[in-house]
Design a protein around this motif. Sequence first.
Motif: not given
Length: 450
Positions: A187-206
């Motif tokens: 089943r497809e589902f989505s995960i919200p990006i919490m404020p504490g996780l944001e800087p780590h995901i942003l660095k990974l995307l950059e």
Amino acid sequence: MSTPLALTKDYIFTHDLRDATAKIYFAATRALTRHFGEEISLESIDHRSILGWRRKELERGLAKQSWNTYSNHLRTVWGYAIEQGTLLHTSINPFKKTTVIPPKRPSKTVARDAIKRARDWLKSMVAEECYSKKRSAITPAWFWLAVFEMFYYTGIRLNALLTLRYGDVDWDNRIIKVQADTEKTHREFSIPIMPGLEPHILKLLEAAKEIGFAPDDQLFNVNRFSRHYRSTVMNIDQIEGMYRKLTREVGIRMTPHRFRHTLATDLMRQPERNIHLTKSLLNHSNIATTLSYIEVDYDHMRAVLHERSLSQGAIAFERRVDEHMPVPVAQPLPVLPEPVALPQPDVCMEPMVFEADEVRGKECSSHIPIPSESKLLTHVASITSERFTLEQAILPVGTGLSHELTWDGPGTWWEELGIPPASSGDEVSESSLLLTLMINRVGIKSYSWS
């Protein structure tokens, strides 16, 4: 003639299973054929033969959880074969009711202080690489810190993290989409990006954008962010290797799956205790699975039971201690000054002895100077026939008692002590004068009443 392996292959072919799930079915089938033989006839596999196999496996030390895995998967295969008419000799599934009750597993949650120590260690590795420009124990440290925080904040499955693609991140809406073909539940589902996780995901995307990631490229791929790796695709072994290092450093076993249990337990500690939210975030098929992930929180249980007692009046009052108030320290008792000894006269003193008939002895104890010309002050020291109380000893003159107090008049011993004599018109008697002397204790060391 059909074989157990042929039944398993047919089931996997007709079902859309992930590779990891298919491996489990094949592992259960291989265990079966090791016991019965690869060419075993399906007609000879009945319920009692399966129970005999179970006993042998458990006696040789197979864990009950592992046996249940064999039993459950083979029961599914045999059930499908019976449903499709592949097995014509029986309509009874031989694997039905062959599972055992496993022992309760120890807690799979990770303590909060252990999580904090692990996070602090990862951050120290990031700082070490940043300032020394050298490879740390885990490299690149910033990438492994992002992996750690991803498991901590989302509780995502290990396989789901490995199959996330660069295009699955919707940064504008702060959402990570998990595709159905990569999920255990399909089943497809989505995960919200919490404020504490944001800087780590942003660095990974950059970092991914800088080296030219395509939308379908594996997002969490350490091999593309460091020259120290030679593989092209990140696999389970690399993540488990990092967590083994983390376990050695912290001293507490940590795995990605334990973060799922920890997240489920923590969410149920919240005031809302939203079981549906927890089920959706972990992407479970049914709520029973979610409940099995939640560890018993005895602190929370104690608090709920205490609230019940208060609401029902079982506890009349509470004694609360303010931990911020300083504890009073016992103060030492004040040291009293030593008593000052009065100067002792050189003249030997006669003891003040009251006697009914005669003075029985003389001792140098009470220091009242008695002139040689004067009479003795009558004082009861010891009485053979009868005893008198102190109140009787100080009765006024004329009571008829033989121990009345007498003296010779002016110029005798009390004047030497500074006590004025009583005049004839005064109401003060000889006995009250003696009482005054006893209270003032002028020049007197001690009295002995016997």
